[in-house]
Each structure stands twice: as C-alpha cells, then as structure tokens.
Enzyme design. Sequence first.
Site, PDB file in Angstrom:
ATOM      1  CB  ALA A  76      -0.934   0.005   1.201  1.00 65.08           C
ATOM      2  CB  SER A 114       6.989   0.986  -1.087  1.00 67.15           C
ATOM      3  OG  SER A 114       7.153  -0.156  -0.266  1.00 67.15           O
ATOM      4  N   GLY A 115       6.211  -0.431  -3.715  1.00 69.16           N
ATOM      5  CA  GLY A 115       6.322  -1.659  -4.472  1.00 69.16           C
ATOM      6  C   GLY A 115       7.771  -2.088  -4.500  1.00 69.16           C
ATOM      7  NE  ARG A 116       8.582  -4.053  -0.664  1.00 71.97           N
ATOM      8  CZ  ARG A 116       7.272  -3.922  -0.470  1.00 71.97           C
ATOM      9  NH1 ARG A 116       6.468  -4.921  -0.764  1.00 71.97           N
ATOM     10  NH2 ARG A 116       6.774  -2.804  -0.003  1.00 71.97           N
ATOM     11  CG  HIS A 122      -4.716 -10.926  -0.112  1.00 74.73           C
ATOM     12  ND1 HIS A 122      -5.479 -11.300   0.973  1.00 74.73           N
ATOM     13  CD2 HIS A 122      -4.334  -9.646   0.137  1.00 74.73           C
ATOM     14  CE1 HIS A 122      -5.560 -10.290   1.822  1.00 74.73           C
ATOM     15  NE2 HIS A 122      -4.863  -9.284   1.336  1.00 74.73           N
ATOM     16  CG  ASP A 123      -0.342  -7.970   0.447  1.00 76.67           C
ATOM     17  OD1 ASP A 123      -1.398  -8.348   0.989  1.00 76.67           O
ATOM     18  OD2 ASP A 123      -0.021  -6.769   0.385  1.00 76.67           O
ATOM     19  CG  ASN A 168      -8.463  -6.916   7.633  1.00 73.44           C
ATOM     20  OD1 ASN A 168      -8.599  -8.124   7.479  1.00 73.44           O
ATOM     21  ND2 ASN A 168      -8.041  -6.122   6.667  1.00 73.44           N
ATOM     22  N   GLY A 223       6.655  -6.330   7.666  1.00 75.00           N
ATOM     23  CA  GLY A 223       7.484  -5.216   8.117  1.00 75.00           C
ATOM     24  C   GLY A 223       7.561  -5.060   9.618  1.00 75.00           C
TER      25      GLY A 223
END
Length: 495
Positions: free
Chosen positions: A16, A18-20, A245-246, A305, A415
């Site tokens: 949401a 950053s992308g990597r 889905h991550d 959630n 993270g």
Amino acid sequence: MPHPEPLPFAAVDLGASSGRVMLGHVSGRGAGTLRLEEVHRFPNRPVRIGSTLHWDILSLHQGVLDGLRAAGATAGRAPASVGIDTWAVDYGLLDASGALLGNPVHYRDTRTEGEAAKVAAVLPPPVLYEATGLQYLPFNTLYQLTAAQGSVALAAADRLLLIPDLATYWLTGEAGTELTNASTTQLIDPRTRDWSFSVARALGIDLALFAPLRGPGDPAGHLLPGVLAETGLTGPVPVTAVGSHDTASAVAAVPASGERFAYIATGTWSLAGLELDSPVLTEESRLANFTNELGVDGTVRYLRNIMGLWLLQECLRAWESEGTPQRLGQLLREAADVPGLRSFVDAGDPAFLAPGDMPRRIAEACRRAGRRVPEGPAEIARCVLDSLALAHRRAIEDAQRLAGRAVDTVHIVGGGAHNELLCRLTADACGLPVVAGPAEAAALGNVLVQARAAGAVHGDLWDLRALLRSTLEPRRYEPTGDRSDWDRTAALIST
C-alpha cells in the site's frame, strides 16, 4: 528431481505504500537453498483527483517493468518465472479492447459510505456472512461494486481485474482471477472455493465481468514481446499465479513447524489469526468480525483486520508535514522508555481508516474515552504500539475460542517483524512467545510457490516452510513481566 542449481525467480510485491521486485534464488537439492534480494523498490503514492482517491496504477506498472529489468541484470539471465502479489479488494475496469477505464479507486476513498446499509436491506448480515464468510469492512469489493452501479465506467466495462490480475494482464495479455485475492471480494463461497452466485444475483453484480478463476501455482501466461523488449529479458519467461493477495503469500511463508501457531502479518495492516482447513461460519464468528479468506494449498486464513502500522505511518507523515519530522529508530527507542498502557485506543476502530492528522485523532479518541491523552511523538508512538499489542492479543484469543484451536506460538511476519518494541509488547500482551520474521514474507511466499510450480522444489506447504526454517534465522521474544496490567486494559477495551 529438484533442479540442481539455484534458479532465479522474480517476485513482484506491491504494498500500500511501496512496491518492490525481489529476486529469489531457490534450489531443493540437498538441504535446499533459498536466498532473497531486493533489486528494485519504488513508491506507491495515491493521487486525489477532485473528490476521489485513486491508485497511480500506471506508475506502479512502470515500477514493475523497471524491477524486472533490474532482476534480469542482477541474475545475469531472465527469471525462471515471475509472480505478482498485491493488496486486496481493489480493481481496474477494462473496455472490450482491453483499455483501462480510468485509474482504479483506492479502498480508502469515501465512495462506499452507506453501502453496507443498502446491501443489508437486500442480504441481512447473517445471510451474507453464511454465504461468503467475510468480515465486514466498508471497502470490500462487494460494496465498491454496489457503489459503482449506474456509473459510466462500470456500464462500459467488459472486464474487471483485481489489482494483481491487472498487473499480470499487462505483462502477459492473459486475463485470470487468482483465488486467494478473489476471496477478499465478499463474492466467493469459502466452502466451494467458487463464486457465490446467489449473493451476486441478489445484488445485481455481473460475475461475467470477472476472468476465470485460477489458483496459486497455475500458469498465468508469458511475458509479452513488448514487455521483453522493455525489460531487456530474453523469452520465453513464464508468469505464475501465486497467492496474489500479499497476505496469502505472507502466511505461506510463516516458518511454523506445526499447526499450533497464530500469525500476525504486519505492515500497513495487521492481519491476525489462524491457518485452518475449513471456514468458521458461525454467527459468533460474524459478530466477532472474523474473516475466512482462502490461502495456499487449500487452507483458510481465519483472521481479523487490525488498523496496523498505518496508525504510526500516518503520525510520521503528519509530523513531517508540520515541520517536525521524526526518525523512526529514535522515536521507537524513546517510546520504549515511556511507561506502558497509560494511553491506548481501539486499533480496529474504523475512525482511523481515512488518512489525515492521525496524532490529533488518536488524542481525541483517548479524550472521548476518558483516558490519559498522550503528549508528544514518543507518548503517541507508545500509545499506538500498546494499542496494536492489545488488538493482537484480542484477535488471537478470539480466534482460538471461535475455531476451537489452541496455539503455543505467535509468528509475526512482514514489516512489523523489524519493530522490536512491537514484537516484545505483543509477546507480553499475549503471554506467548513471539517468533519474528521473515520481514519479506510476502515475497518469500511468492517465490516458493513459483519455485514449486517450476519443479525447483517439491512438497506441500509444510515442506516449503521447512526450507524457510533451514535458511532463515527469525528472532524469538519470550513474554516478560506481570500480565495483570494487560488483562485489566484488555478488559477496558472489550467493554
């Protein structure tokens, strides 16, 4: 037989904020090898146009292309496969030619306000939950689609692709709907692992807009010639469906050795719960707002959630905009010195969903509840982390009770595994040891599913986790101190 030499696999992991693109090197030979390296990272900045909050999906696509170019350069060859995972619920609309009908709307946009009540008038919440097993979240795809009914874009749409499927389509030209992400739409029956046709029919949602379902490990096409030219890769390069889905990929990379574990996939959100073989569709489960999302290898992600590190991220953004930026490491050290449980909020409160001035909103929530109002960044940060630990405790206790399964370990992946204070507080709040890591769980789960599909490794989900355990060194936090303060504070929030 597993491939004798480690093969490179490219994991595209869009979060949401950053992308990597990560490059995983995997071999199942001997004890097995698994190594992950980041080759490209890029920001994911939402854009507000008028009153609507959008994702900048074209910028993200360019980041993916740049990352695949970097992956090829780093590996010295084209990846053996590419897999894509992203956040859930959002989608893009395509016309009959395959052209995008506007940038996808962000799930934090306000367009779904009031939709739940409209849906409930047609399908009462107990009926909807029994059919789909999904927790109430105001931004679920189902509510986004009912809000979009009558819009020009939806009327013109020939195809609806969830975000990871849209990213895959632009790489391959082939459309599909990956099941783990589809299960977050509130349109999938978790028992049949197929669409809930009765729900869609009752709400006038056209399921023909969705591409055919596919699951983790299924082929998703090959990189298009134009993509190969843009990235400098030599084809053919297959694209493999993963747990798109991550959270599905992250849970697949929980390094557990047995079933008696809970997980918390941390990042912008905290997704806390259990891995089950079948859904829990009781009314008690609905009232506790637990969801039954589908995972890798036929599993069910039974979870709740929680607002997650979004609360702290928004505080950091607010302080920076005020000209008082905070360094996260120093802030966490100062927060650790603040006495615990002096200030706390309900980290699941939807009042914290929208962006903007989070420190003030946290202070106001404490004031309304008659609690001590935190002052200054260190006290606010401690309030956030204490509140998250309390929410983690409540979710894990509720999940055990509702599913009838006891756990003896909590795994924190994502993270938040780097946040020592959060891990320590969660262990103390839960009264259970916390195993922290891997931080890049979504990318690792993504890579492992690709590697198995390519024949680089073999076995079931537990075999993949065994390879993780043999190559990673997560950190363990034992609970400390007296739990009575946590017990009393948790009771205050539950009432």
